[in-house]
Design an enzyme around this catalytic site. Sequence first.
Site, PDB file in Angstrom:
ATOM      1  N   ASN A   1       5.246  -6.206  -6.735  1.00 17.84           N
ATOM      2  CA  ASN A   1       4.289  -7.280  -6.520  1.00 17.84           C
ATOM      3  C   ASN A   1       3.369  -7.336  -7.739  1.00 17.84           C
ATOM      4  O   ASN A   1       2.931  -6.291  -8.234  1.00 17.84           O
ATOM      5  CB  ASN A   1       3.463  -7.022  -5.258  1.00 17.84           C
ATOM      6  CG  ASN A   1       4.323  -7.045  -4.001  1.00 17.84           C
ATOM      7  OD1 ASN A   1       5.269  -7.819  -3.906  1.00 17.84           O
ATOM      8  ND2 ASN A   1       4.009  -6.180  -3.044  1.00 17.84           N
TER       9      ASN A   1
ATOM     10  N   ARG B   1       5.626   8.700  -0.620  1.00 18.01           N
ATOM     11  CA  ARG B   1       5.882   7.814   0.525  1.00 18.01           C
ATOM     12  C   ARG B   1       4.688   6.892   0.759  1.00 18.01           C
ATOM     13  O   ARG B   1       3.537   7.333   0.684  1.00 18.01           O
ATOM     14  CB  ARG B   1       6.197   8.629   1.786  1.00 18.01           C
ATOM     15  CG  ARG B   1       7.475   9.418   1.607  1.00 18.01           C
ATOM     16  CD  ARG B   1       8.072   9.981   2.879  1.00 18.01           C
ATOM     17  NE  ARG B   1       9.142  10.909   2.490  1.00 18.01           N
ATOM     18  CZ  ARG B   1      10.377  10.546   2.177  1.00 18.01           C
ATOM     19  NH1 ARG B   1      10.741   9.281   2.250  1.00 18.01           N
ATOM     20  NH2 ARG B   1      11.273  11.447   1.793  1.00 18.01           N
ATOM     21  N   ASP B   2       5.004   5.625   1.018  1.00 17.18           N
ATOM     22  CA  ASP B   2       3.952   4.653   1.309  1.00 17.18           C
ATOM     23  C   ASP B   2       3.216   5.073   2.580  1.00 17.18           C
ATOM     24  O   ASP B   2       3.839   5.482   3.563  1.00 17.18           O
ATOM     25  CB  ASP B   2       4.555   3.251   1.472  1.00 17.18           C
ATOM     26  CG  ASP B   2       3.513   2.158   1.371  1.00 17.18           C
ATOM     27  OD1 ASP B   2       3.551   1.392   0.389  1.00 17.18           O
ATOM     28  OD2 ASP B   2       2.649   2.073   2.273  1.00 17.18           O
ATOM     29  N   ILE B   3       1.906   4.946   2.560  1.00 14.37           N
ATOM     30  CA  ILE B   3       1.082   5.367   3.701  1.00 14.37           C
ATOM     31  C   ILE B   3       1.314   4.450   4.909  1.00 14.37           C
ATOM     32  O   ILE B   3       1.051   4.839   6.054  1.00 14.37           O
ATOM     33  CB  ILE B   3      -0.411   5.384   3.272  1.00 14.37           C
ATOM     34  CG1 ILE B   3      -1.221   6.328   4.120  1.00 14.37           C
ATOM     35  CG2 ILE B   3      -1.004   3.989   3.244  1.00 14.37           C
ATOM     36  CD1 ILE B   3      -2.597   6.621   3.542  1.00 14.37           C
TER      37      ILE B   3
ATOM     38  N   HIS C   1       8.233  -0.673  -5.239  1.00 17.29           N
ATOM     39  CA  HIS C   1       8.529  -0.295  -3.853  1.00 17.29           C
ATOM     40  C   HIS C   1      10.041  -0.090  -3.729  1.00 17.29           C
ATOM     41  O   HIS C   1      10.823  -0.964  -4.130  1.00 17.29           O
ATOM     42  CB  HIS C   1       8.158  -1.422  -2.884  1.00 17.29           C
ATOM     43  CG  HIS C   1       6.701  -1.756  -2.806  1.00 17.29           C
ATOM     44  ND1 HIS C   1       5.901  -1.329  -1.766  1.00 17.29           N
ATOM     45  CD2 HIS C   1       5.894  -2.483  -3.615  1.00 17.29           C
ATOM     46  CE1 HIS C   1       4.661  -1.806  -1.944  1.00 17.29           C
ATOM     47  NE2 HIS C   1       4.640  -2.509  -3.061  1.00 17.29           N
TER      48      HIS C   1
ATOM     49  N   HIS D   1       3.470  -0.371  -9.623  1.00 15.63           N
ATOM     50  CA  HIS D   1       4.313   0.422  -8.727  1.00 15.63           C
ATOM     51  C   HIS D   1       5.519  -0.378  -8.285  1.00 15.63           C
ATOM     52  O   HIS D   1       5.467  -1.596  -8.141  1.00 15.63           O
ATOM     53  CB  HIS D   1       3.522   0.924  -7.505  1.00 15.63           C
ATOM     54  CG  HIS D   1       2.801  -0.146  -6.761  1.00 15.63           C
ATOM     55  ND1 HIS D   1       1.590  -0.658  -7.175  1.00 15.63           N
ATOM     56  CD2 HIS D   1       3.115  -0.819  -5.624  1.00 15.63           C
ATOM     57  CE1 HIS D   1       1.195  -1.593  -6.330  1.00 15.63           C
ATOM     58  NE2 HIS D   1       2.111  -1.711  -5.378  1.00 15.63           N
TER      59      HIS D   1
ATOM     60  N   VAL E   1      -2.780  -2.872  -4.815  1.00 11.75           N
ATOM     61  CA  VAL E   1      -3.225  -1.716  -5.606  1.00 11.75           C
ATOM     62  C   VAL E   1      -2.958  -2.005  -7.090  1.00 11.75           C
ATOM     63  O   VAL E   1      -1.799  -2.181  -7.494  1.00 11.75           O
ATOM     64  CB  VAL E   1      -2.495  -0.425  -5.171  1.00 11.75           C
ATOM     65  CG1 VAL E   1      -2.912   0.742  -6.068  1.00 11.75           C
ATOM     66  CG2 VAL E   1      -2.793  -0.101  -3.716  1.00 11.75           C
TER      67      VAL E   1
END
Length: 115
Positions: free
Chosen positions: A88, A30-32, A103, A101, A97
Amino acid sequence: MAEQCIFCRIVAGEAPGDIVYQDKDFLAFRDISPQAPIHLLIIPKAHITSLAQLADEQQELAGRLVILAKKLAEKEGITERGYRLVINCGSEGGQLVPHLHLHLIGGRKLGDRLG
Ligand code: 5GP
Ligand code: ZN
């Protein structure tokens, strides 16, 4: 593993992560700082800096990443309502980052604009 990479550190268990899935090649957590009720980050465990660094020989990996995202959307219960996948790439693409990755964002009506 890239020593200074936060996502490599999550893969290695050296940094905390709310992990929802893993296998030998991929990790999802999970994204922070979630942008929606469901916001997962799905990454290859191998350190690949960005989509721009993905090689032709890695098309199987890329395909499996997308299929995994689809399956995790089902697991999170958002397939019917719909969701968005975003990668991205680079500074103007908004990549913060430098570890490839995907999303997976959903659980609310998303905006019409992409950027
Ligand atoms: P980017 O802008 O690179 O596409 O997205 C990076 C994402 O990683 C952001 O949504 C950000 O909230 C998330 N993020 C950054 N650091 C961490 C972390 O240490 N743990 C988790 N779970 N997410 C992070
Ligand atoms: Zn990394």
